[in-house]
Design a protein around this motif. Structure first.
Motif, PDB file in Angstrom:
ATOM      1  N   ASP A  90       0.848  -1.004  -0.292  1.00 33.92           N
ATOM      2  CA  ASP A  90      -0.643   0.478  -0.190  1.00 33.92           C
ATOM      3  C   ASP A  90       0.710   1.666   0.288  1.00 33.92           C
ATOM      4  N   ASN A  91       2.070   1.469  -0.305  1.00 35.09           N
ATOM      5  CA  ASN A  91       2.430   2.316  -0.141  1.00 35.09           C
ATOM      6  C   ASN A  91       3.802   2.129  -1.385  1.00 35.09           C
ATOM      7  N   ASN A  92       3.456   1.725  -2.184  1.00 36.51           N
ATOM      8  CA  ASN A  92       4.677   1.631  -3.143  1.00 36.51           C
ATOM      9  C   ASN A  92       4.591   2.426  -4.171  1.00 36.51           C
ATOM     10  N   TRP A  93       3.217   3.143  -4.250  1.00 37.82           N
ATOM     11  CA  TRP A  93       3.806   3.999  -5.021  1.00 37.82           C
ATOM     12  C   TRP A  93       3.844   5.377  -4.666  1.00 37.82           C
ATOM     13  N   GLU A  94       3.901   5.582  -3.196  1.00 38.15           N
ATOM     14  CA  GLU A  94       4.246   6.658  -2.351  1.00 38.15           C
ATOM     15  C   GLU A  94       6.209   6.736  -2.723  1.00 38.15           C
ATOM     16  N   ASN A  95       6.409   5.776  -2.791  1.00 37.73           N
ATOM     17  CA  ASN A  95       8.083   5.200  -2.742  1.00 37.73           C
ATOM     18  C   ASN A  95       8.822   5.366  -4.165  1.00 37.73           C
ATOM     19  N   LEU A  96       7.603   5.203  -5.395  1.00 40.36           N
ATOM     20  CA  LEU A  96       8.427   5.598  -6.018  1.00 40.36           C
ATOM     21  C   LEU A  96       9.614   6.008  -6.765  1.00 40.36           C
ATOM     22  N   GLU A  97       9.408   7.090  -6.504  1.00 36.52           N
ATOM     23  CA  GLU A  97      10.356   8.802  -6.749  1.00 36.52           C
ATOM     24  C   GLU A  97      12.031   8.379  -5.453  1.00 36.52           C
ATOM     25  N   ASN A  98      11.405   7.684  -4.561  1.00 41.25           N
ATOM     26  CA  ASN A  98      12.427   7.042  -3.634  1.00 41.25           C
ATOM     27  C   ASN A  98      13.259   5.996  -3.438  1.00 41.25           C
ATOM     28  N   TYR A  99      12.898   4.840  -4.530  1.00 37.61           N
ATOM     29  CA  TYR A  99      13.808   3.818  -4.139  1.00 37.61           C
ATOM     30  C   TYR A  99      14.620   3.173  -5.670  1.00 37.61           C
ATOM     31  N   PRO A 100      15.553   3.148  -6.530  1.00 40.77           N
ATOM     32  CA  PRO A 100      16.109   2.320  -7.334  1.00 40.77           C
ATOM     33  C   PRO A 100      14.972   1.228  -7.770  1.00 40.77           C
ATOM     34  N   GLN A 101      14.138   1.400  -9.003  1.00 40.45           N
ATOM     35  CA  GLN A 101      14.128   0.321  -9.573  1.00 40.45           C
ATOM     36  C   GLN A 101      14.784  -1.016 -10.278  1.00 40.45           C
ATOM     37  N   ILE A 102      15.226  -1.946 -10.186  1.00 39.89           N
ATOM     38  CA  ILE A 102      15.945  -3.093 -10.674  1.00 39.89           C
ATOM     39  C   ILE A 102      14.884  -3.929 -11.392  1.00 39.89           C
ATOM     40  N   PRO A 103      14.428  -4.201 -12.626  1.00 41.74           N
ATOM     41  CA  PRO A 103      13.617  -4.790 -13.501  1.00 41.74           C
ATOM     42  C   PRO A 103      13.490  -6.074 -13.230  1.00 41.74           C
ATOM     43  N   SER A 104      12.883  -6.932 -12.818  1.00 41.60           N
ATOM     44  CA  SER A 104      13.350  -7.943 -12.141  1.00 41.60           C
ATOM     45  C   SER A 104      11.317  -8.989 -13.045  1.00 41.60           C
ATOM     46  N   ALA A 105      11.554 -10.069 -12.358  1.00 41.66           N
ATOM     47  CA  ALA A 105       9.825 -10.641 -12.785  1.00 41.66           C
ATOM     48  C   ALA A 105      10.131 -12.033 -12.161  1.00 41.66           C
ATOM     49  N   TYR A 106       9.163 -12.468 -11.479  1.00 39.86           N
ATOM     50  CA  TYR A 106       8.911 -13.596 -10.624  1.00 39.86           C
ATOM     51  C   TYR A 106       8.862 -14.629 -11.364  1.00 39.86           C
ATOM     52  N   PHE A 107       9.212 -15.908 -11.394  1.00 42.01           N
ATOM     53  CA  PHE A 107       8.698 -17.173 -11.802  1.00 42.01           C
ATOM     54  C   PHE A 107       8.690 -18.180 -10.832  1.00 42.01           C
ATOM     55  N   SER A 108       7.385 -19.934 -11.744  1.00 45.11           N
ATOM     56  CA  SER A 108       7.868 -20.680 -10.979  1.00 45.11           C
ATOM     57  C   SER A 108       7.418 -21.472 -12.044  1.00 45.11           C
ATOM     58  N   VAL A 109       8.384 -22.611 -11.527  1.00 43.81           N
ATOM     59  CA  VAL A 109       8.225 -23.801 -12.135  1.00 43.81           C
ATOM     60  C   VAL A 109       7.564 -24.625 -10.939  1.00 43.81           C
ATOM     61  N   ARG A 110       6.340 -26.148 -11.612  1.00 40.88           N
ATOM     62  CA  ARG A 110       5.894 -27.003 -11.149  1.00 40.88           C
ATOM     63  C   ARG A 110       5.613 -28.313 -11.900  1.00 40.88           C
ATOM     64  N   GLU A 111       6.270 -29.524 -11.315  1.00 39.82           N
ATOM     65  CA  GLU A 111       7.086 -30.825 -11.754  1.00 39.82           C
ATOM     66  C   GLU A 111       5.818 -31.487 -10.974  1.00 39.82           C
ATOM     67  N   THR A 112       4.870 -32.124 -11.816  1.00 38.81           N
ATOM     68  CA  THR A 112       4.680 -33.076 -11.596  1.00 38.81           C
ATOM     69  C   THR A 112       4.261 -34.866 -12.412  1.00 38.81           C
ATOM     70  N   LEU A 113       2.946 -35.632 -11.449  1.00 38.19           N
ATOM     71  CA  LEU A 113       3.958 -36.977 -12.403  1.00 38.19           C
ATOM     72  C   LEU A 113       3.301 -37.203 -13.859  1.00 38.19           C
ATOM     73  N   THR A 114       2.994 -36.222 -14.178  1.00 37.50           N
ATOM     74  CA  THR A 114       2.385 -36.440 -15.667  1.00 37.50           C
ATOM     75  C   THR A 114       2.593 -34.919 -16.396  1.00 37.50           C
ATOM     76  N   HIS A 115       3.455 -34.189 -15.483  1.00 38.48           N
ATOM     77  CA  HIS A 115       4.222 -33.413 -16.745  1.00 38.48           C
ATOM     78  C   HIS A 115       5.435 -32.335 -16.736  1.00 38.48           C
ATOM     79  N   TYR A 116       6.673 -32.800 -17.000  1.00 37.27           N
ATOM     80  CA  TYR A 116       7.607 -31.604 -17.258  1.00 37.27           C
ATOM     81  C   TYR A 116       8.310 -33.131 -15.912  1.00 37.27           C
ATOM     82  N   ARG A 117       8.589 -34.205 -16.837  1.00 35.44           N
ATOM     83  CA  ARG A 117       9.494 -35.207 -15.715  1.00 35.44           C
ATOM     84  C   ARG A 117      10.555 -35.681 -17.202  1.00 35.44           C
ATOM     85  N   ARG A 118      11.950 -35.206 -15.753  1.00 40.09           N
ATOM     86  CA  ARG A 118      13.041 -35.773 -16.549  1.00 40.09           C
ATOM     87  C   ARG A 118      13.414 -36.517 -16.413  1.00 40.09           C
TER      88      ARG A 118
END
Length: 95
Positions: free
Chosen positions: A67-95
């Protein structure tokens, strides 16, 4: 005697190293996520606050409050980032 044999067998199974891999699981998952990730094209309008268009970490300002990210926009450097997640199951993506 049977119990001792079962105990020794169980210890041998637990202590046997798994097959060695060149990549750590986290590196393999990252490579998989990068392969399937979409390409992000972002257009900005110079008349608006363009820093708000940079994909960055949720906690770029040092706290986990959203709830305070908009107000802090000019106060901190913003490093481009992205989140990711990988899920492995018995039926999908088995090595």
């Amino acid at each position: 005697m049977k119990r001792v044999f079962v105990l020794i067998l169980a210890m041998a199974v637990c202590l046997t190293p798994a097959a060695a891999s060149d990549d750590l699981p986290s590196e393999q998952y990252r490579n998989l996520a990068e392969y399937w990730a979409p390409t992000i094209y972002q257009d900005v309008n110079d008349s608006y606050l363009t820093r708000a268009d940079i994909p960055t970490k949720f906690n770029y300002d040092g706290d986990w409050r959203g709830d305070n990210n908009w107000e802090n926009l000019e106060n901190y450097p913003q490093i481009p980032s992205a989140y990711f997640s990988v899920r492995e199951t018995l039926t999908h993506y088995r090595r």
